[in-house]
Design a protein around this motif. Sequence first.
Motif, mmCIF file in Angstrom:
data_model
loop_
_atom_site.group_PDB
_atom_site.id
_atom_site.type_symbol
_atom_site.label_atom_id
_atom_site.label_comp_id
_atom_site.label_asym_id
_atom_site.label_seq_id
_atom_site.Cartn_x
_atom_site.Cartn_y
_atom_site.Cartn_z
ATOM 1 N N THR A 99 0.837 -1.201 0.000
ATOM 2 C CA THR A 99 0.000 0.000 0.000
ATOM 3 C C THR A 99 0.867 1.244 0.000
ATOM 4 O O THR A 99 2.052 1.194 0.301
ATOM 5 C CB THR A 99 -0.900 0.049 1.254
ATOM 6 O OG1 THR A 99 -0.074 0.030 2.402
ATOM 7 C CG2 THR A 99 -1.869 -1.121 1.300
ATOM 8 N N GLY A 100 0.249 2.361 -0.313
ATOM 9 C CA GLY A 100 0.867 3.678 -0.167
ATOM 10 C C GLY A 100 2.124 3.888 -0.972
ATOM 11 O O GLY A 100 2.181 3.622 -2.172
ATOM 12 N N MET A 101 3.164 4.356 -0.285
ATOM 13 C CA MET A 101 4.421 4.733 -0.930
ATOM 14 C C MET A 101 5.102 3.542 -1.591
ATOM 15 O O MET A 101 5.687 3.675 -2.658
ATOM 16 C CB MET A 101 5.383 5.349 0.088
ATOM 17 C CG MET A 101 5.023 6.758 0.494
ATOM 18 S SD MET A 101 5.066 7.907 -0.882
ATOM 19 C CE MET A 101 6.803 7.959 -1.211
ATOM 20 N N LEU A 102 5.030 2.381 -0.963
ATOM 21 C CA LEU A 102 5.660 1.202 -1.535
ATOM 22 C C LEU A 102 5.027 0.858 -2.882
ATOM 23 O O LEU A 102 5.716 0.555 -3.845
ATOM 24 C CB LEU A 102 5.563 0.020 -0.572
ATOM 25 C CG LEU A 102 6.245 -1.264 -1.013
ATOM 26 C CD1 LEU A 102 7.733 -1.018 -1.243
ATOM 27 C CD2 LEU A 102 6.054 -2.350 0.023
ATOM 28 N N ARG A 103 3.710 0.933 -2.950
ATOM 29 C CA ARG A 103 3.023 0.628 -4.206
ATOM 30 C C ARG A 103 3.377 1.655 -5.278
ATOM 31 O O ARG A 103 3.653 1.299 -6.418
ATOM 32 C CB ARG A 103 1.515 0.590 -3.988
ATOM 33 C CG ARG A 103 0.781 0.284 -5.281
ATOM 34 C CD ARG A 103 -0.698 0.067 -5.139
ATOM 35 N NE ARG A 103 -1.289 0.792 -4.033
ATOM 36 C CZ ARG A 103 -2.508 0.553 -3.554
ATOM 37 N NH1 ARG A 103 -3.229 -0.396 -4.080
ATOM 38 N NH2 ARG A 103 -2.986 1.253 -2.566
ATOM 39 N N LEU A 115 6.304 2.938 -10.152
ATOM 40 C CA LEU A 115 7.271 3.828 -10.812
ATOM 41 C C LEU A 115 8.482 3.036 -11.296
ATOM 42 O O LEU A 115 8.926 3.196 -12.434
ATOM 43 C CB LEU A 115 7.712 4.942 -9.866
ATOM 44 C CG LEU A 115 8.761 5.904 -10.423
ATOM 45 C CD1 LEU A 115 8.188 6.692 -11.595
ATOM 46 C CD2 LEU A 115 9.255 6.835 -9.337
ATOM 47 N N ASP A 116 9.006 2.158 -10.435
ATOM 48 C CA ASP A 116 10.178 1.361 -10.821
ATOM 49 C C ASP A 116 9.875 0.461 -12.011
ATOM 50 O O ASP A 116 10.684 0.361 -12.945
ATOM 51 C CB ASP A 116 10.647 0.505 -9.648
ATOM 52 C CG ASP A 116 11.325 1.317 -8.563
ATOM 53 O OD1 ASP A 116 11.633 2.501 -8.810
ATOM 54 O OD2 ASP A 116 11.540 0.759 -7.463
ATOM 55 N N ILE A 117 8.728 -0.189 -11.993
ATOM 56 C CA ILE A 117 8.363 -1.074 -13.108
ATOM 57 C C ILE A 117 8.150 -0.268 -14.379
ATOM 58 O O ILE A 117 8.594 -0.661 -15.457
ATOM 59 C CB ILE A 117 7.130 -1.917 -12.746
ATOM 60 C CG1 ILE A 117 7.506 -2.930 -11.668
ATOM 61 C CG2 ILE A 117 6.563 -2.620 -13.968
ATOM 62 C CD1 ILE A 117 6.341 -3.704 -11.098
ATOM 63 N N SER A 118 7.495 0.872 -14.264
ATOM 64 C CA SER A 118 7.244 1.720 -15.444
ATOM 65 C C SER A 118 8.548 2.220 -16.049
ATOM 66 O O SER A 118 8.725 2.189 -17.272
ATOM 67 C CB SER A 118 6.378 2.916 -15.064
ATOM 68 O OG SER A 118 5.139 2.491 -14.568
ATOM 69 N N LEU A 148 12.636 2.182 -20.176
ATOM 70 C CA LEU A 148 14.049 2.178 -20.561
ATOM 71 C C LEU A 148 14.408 0.922 -21.345
ATOM 72 O O LEU A 148 15.209 0.979 -22.281
ATOM 73 C CB LEU A 148 14.942 2.295 -19.318
ATOM 74 C CG LEU A 148 14.931 3.637 -18.609
ATOM 75 C CD1 LEU A 148 15.778 3.580 -17.341
ATOM 76 C CD2 LEU A 148 15.411 4.744 -19.525
ATOM 77 N N GLY A 149 13.822 -0.204 -20.981
ATOM 78 C CA GLY A 149 14.073 -1.435 -21.719
ATOM 79 C C GLY A 149 13.569 -1.351 -23.144
ATOM 80 O O GLY A 149 14.243 -1.787 -24.084
ATOM 81 N N THR A 150 12.391 -0.780 -23.315
ATOM 82 C CA THR A 150 11.833 -0.604 -24.653
ATOM 83 C C THR A 150 12.690 0.351 -25.473
ATOM 84 O O THR A 150 12.987 0.095 -26.643
ATOM 85 C CB THR A 150 10.382 -0.082 -24.568
ATOM 86 O OG1 THR A 150 9.605 -1.026 -23.817
ATOM 87 C CG2 THR A 150 9.778 0.107 -25.937
ATOM 88 N N ALA A 151 13.102 1.448 -24.859
ATOM 89 C CA ALA A 151 13.951 2.421 -25.564
ATOM 90 C C ALA A 151 15.288 1.790 -25.957
ATOM 91 O O ALA A 151 15.773 1.996 -27.076
ATOM 92 C CB ALA A 151 14.179 3.649 -24.688
ATOM 93 N N ALA A 152 15.874 1.011 -25.059
ATOM 94 C CA ALA A 152 17.141 0.350 -25.372
ATOM 95 C C ALA A 152 16.957 -0.675 -26.490
ATOM 96 O O ALA A 152 17.820 -0.804 -27.368
ATOM 97 C CB ALA A 152 17.711 -0.324 -24.126
ATOM 98 N N GLY A 153 15.844 -1.383 -26.473
ATOM 99 C CA GLY A 153 15.558 -2.350 -27.528
ATOM 100 C C GLY A 153 15.423 -1.678 -28.892
ATOM 101 O O GLY A 153 15.967 -2.161 -29.886
ATOM 102 N N TYR A 154 14.699 -0.580 -28.942
ATOM 103 C CA TYR A 154 14.550 0.153 -30.200
ATOM 104 C C TYR A 154 15.897 0.708 -30.667
ATOM 105 O O TYR A 154 16.214 0.680 -31.860
ATOM 106 C CB TYR A 154 13.558 1.306 -30.050
ATOM 107 C CG TYR A 154 12.126 0.904 -30.326
ATOM 108 C CD1 TYR A 154 11.655 0.793 -31.624
ATOM 109 C CD2 TYR A 154 11.244 0.638 -29.282
ATOM 110 C CE1 TYR A 154 10.356 0.427 -31.880
ATOM 111 C CE2 TYR A 154 9.942 0.269 -29.521
ATOM 112 C CZ TYR A 154 9.490 0.167 -30.829
ATOM 113 O OH TYR A 154 8.203 -0.209 -31.075
#
Length: 61
Positions: free
Chosen positions: A7-11, A16-19, A24-30
């Motif tokens: 919940t809260g800040m952890l979520r 944010l970390d996953i996004s 960045l992974g998509t950008a690096a792949g492209y």
Amino acid sequence: MAVKPITGMLRRGLVLDISVALGLGTAAGYAWWYGYHIPLVRKRDLFYSKIEEERANGTYN
């Protein structure tokens, strides 16, 4: 012992970390695909088409 729900800040931090990681992974792949892979394949294809053209003309040794 039960695990507390996320919940809260952890979520928010997790989302944010996953996004950021996916972005960045998509950008690096492209960047790899269009900056390295495609030019390499184009160069290889031009090389083989040149060889095929030389064979067709009979100038290939």
